[in-house]
Scaffold this motif. Structure first.
Motif, mmCIF file in Angstrom:
data_model
loop_
_atom_site.group_PDB
_atom_site.id
_atom_site.type_symbol
_atom_site.label_atom_id
_atom_site.label_comp_id
_atom_site.label_asym_id
_atom_site.label_seq_id
_atom_site.Cartn_x
_atom_site.Cartn_y
_atom_site.Cartn_z
ATOM 1 N N CYS A 162 2.724 4.268 7.366
ATOM 2 C CA CYS A 162 2.392 5.684 8.270
ATOM 3 C C CYS A 162 1.027 6.178 7.608
ATOM 4 O O CYS A 162 0.566 6.084 6.508
ATOM 5 N N THR A 163 0.435 6.759 8.559
ATOM 6 C CA THR A 163 -0.727 7.495 8.016
ATOM 7 C C THR A 163 -0.666 8.995 8.773
ATOM 8 O O THR A 163 0.084 9.253 9.683
ATOM 9 N N PHE A 164 -1.102 9.983 8.006
ATOM 10 C CA PHE A 164 -1.229 11.229 8.507
ATOM 11 C C PHE A 164 -2.492 12.025 8.046
ATOM 12 O O PHE A 164 -2.559 11.715 6.620
ATOM 13 N N ILE A 214 0.937 -1.043 -0.082
ATOM 14 C CA ILE A 214 -0.062 0.071 0.101
ATOM 15 C C ILE A 214 0.882 1.112 0.169
ATOM 16 O O ILE A 214 1.663 1.444 0.879
ATOM 17 N N GLY A 215 0.695 2.200 -0.955
ATOM 18 C CA GLY A 215 1.407 3.436 -1.061
ATOM 19 C C GLY A 215 0.472 4.317 -0.374
ATOM 20 O O GLY A 215 0.013 4.345 0.652
ATOM 21 N N GLY A 216 0.994 5.438 -0.797
ATOM 22 C CA GLY A 216 0.410 6.838 -0.153
ATOM 23 C C GLY A 216 -0.823 7.160 -0.942
ATOM 24 O O GLY A 216 -1.405 6.774 -1.813
ATOM 25 N N PHE A 236 12.958 5.471 12.993
ATOM 26 C CA PHE A 236 11.732 4.534 13.318
ATOM 27 C C PHE A 236 10.698 3.978 12.006
ATOM 28 O O PHE A 236 10.264 3.138 11.922
ATOM 29 N N VAL A 237 11.162 4.848 11.002
ATOM 30 C CA VAL A 237 10.413 4.467 9.545
ATOM 31 C C VAL A 237 11.142 3.629 8.895
ATOM 32 O O VAL A 237 11.559 4.183 7.840
ATOM 33 N N VAL A 238 11.041 2.428 9.248
ATOM 34 C CA VAL A 238 11.923 1.399 8.336
ATOM 35 C C VAL A 238 11.051 0.699 7.290
ATOM 36 O O VAL A 238 9.799 1.068 7.101
ATOM 37 N N ASP A 239 11.477 0.183 6.380
ATOM 38 C CA ASP A 239 10.761 -0.453 5.152
ATOM 39 C C ASP A 239 9.512 -1.011 5.632
ATOM 40 O O ASP A 239 8.515 -1.044 4.880
ATOM 41 N N ALA A 268 8.900 7.890 2.241
ATOM 42 C CA ALA A 268 9.590 8.887 2.508
ATOM 43 C C ALA A 268 9.021 10.048 3.048
ATOM 44 O O ALA A 268 9.774 11.013 3.616
ATOM 45 N N ASP A 269 7.921 10.379 2.674
ATOM 46 C CA ASP A 269 7.174 11.592 3.189
ATOM 47 C C ASP A 269 6.959 11.394 4.894
ATOM 48 O O ASP A 269 7.239 12.219 5.625
ATOM 49 N N CYS A 270 6.820 10.241 5.264
ATOM 50 C CA CYS A 270 6.724 9.811 6.858
ATOM 51 C C CYS A 270 7.977 10.265 7.379
ATOM 52 O O CYS A 270 7.990 10.862 8.605
ATOM 53 N N ARG A 271 9.129 9.848 6.847
ATOM 54 C CA ARG A 271 10.488 9.943 7.417
ATOM 55 C C ARG A 271 10.837 11.735 7.585
ATOM 56 O O ARG A 271 11.349 12.146 8.506
#
Length: 258
Positions: free
Chosen positions: A200-202, A144-146, A193-196, A180-183
């Motif tokens: 993430c959600t935002f 699942i991507g962004g 903490f944002v390993v592969d 990438a955006d999460c990092r």
């Protein structure tokens, strides 16, 4: 500027720059809405025994197996753990289902320092019986991507400052973002903490997980795609982190066998 404290979704805030601890694991949904009966039939509550206090969430994935986060169960045993299903209420409800636990399988490489490999499966002694309020959810296997709308559900306080846990299960729709955006959003102090193997959600400040949702499901398209793992408490304008279920699909299926 003081760096924000990242904590595991059992969410008790860690001091700025502090080390994450298993005792910090409890998370809550901020800015969500109450669930209704049958809306999340796969949702479970992990409970202490004998007190039956809620400490984490999870998902039913088969008649005998549930999915949760390793930080919830790494120091627990089947003897002091129970599972409650079939209800949206922490206390009360028409027909809550209580199950004893026969085994807990944590990922053997769970890393409490970096909150990595944060996945486990928990087996119940007596199989679940399917009903409108008790159903399994598919274990996601697609990346699942962004930009995907996903739903997270769990019990706990509903304020950015915490507060008392609501009796009624809460849920909120969130948008996935790329790693990438999460990092970038997490900043240089917490990007590690944002390993592969995370997703993430935002959406916006004032919406997200906080203390008590750990191990609970992030779902999209009828599948569980994430396991509540960590965040910066609570809903302060930073991403929420989940273990990416598609990354662990084979491990989950290999270890959750009847």
């Amino acid at each position: 500027m003081l760096r924000q404290a990242l904590i595991l979704c059992a969410l008790v805030a860690v001091a700025f720059g502090g080390t994450l601890r298993n005792s910090d694991f409890q998370s809550r949904i901020v800015g969500g809405a109450p669930a209704v009966e049958g809306q999340f039939p796969y949702q479970i509550s992990l409970r202490t025994f004998p007190a039956l206090g809620h400490f984490c969430g999870g998902s039913i994935i088969s008649e005998h197996w549930t999915l949760s986060a390793a930080h919830c169960t790494i120091n627990r045993t089947p003897a002091n753990t129970r599972i409650v299903a079939g209800t949206i209420l922490l206390n009360g409800g028409a027909n809550p289902i209580l199950r004893e636990v026969s085994s807990i399988v944590n990922h053997p490489e769970y890393d409490s320092v970096n909150i990595a490999q944060d996945v486990c499966v928990v087996r119940v002694t007596v199989p679940f019986v399917w009903s409108p309020n008790v159903q399994p959810i598919r274990v996601g296997n697609e990346f699942i991507g962004g930009g995907v709308t996903a739903v997270v559900s769990g019990w706990g306080g509903i304020l950015v400052t915490g507060g008392a846990a609501p009796n009624n299960l809460q849920w909120i729709a969130k948008q996935t973002i790329t790693n990438a955006d999460c990092r970038t959003r997490m900043g240089v102090n917490n990007e590690r903490f944002v390993v592969d193997s995370k997703i993430c959600t935002f959406t916006q400040a004032g919406q997200g997980i906080c203390q008590g949702d750990s191990g609970g499901p992030l779902t999209a398209g009828g599948s569980v795609i994430g396991i509540v793992s960590w965040n910066i408490p609570c809903a302060r304008g930073f991403p929420d982190g989940f273990d990416r279920v598609s990354h662990w699909n084979s491990w989950i299926n290999d270890n959750a066998r009847d």
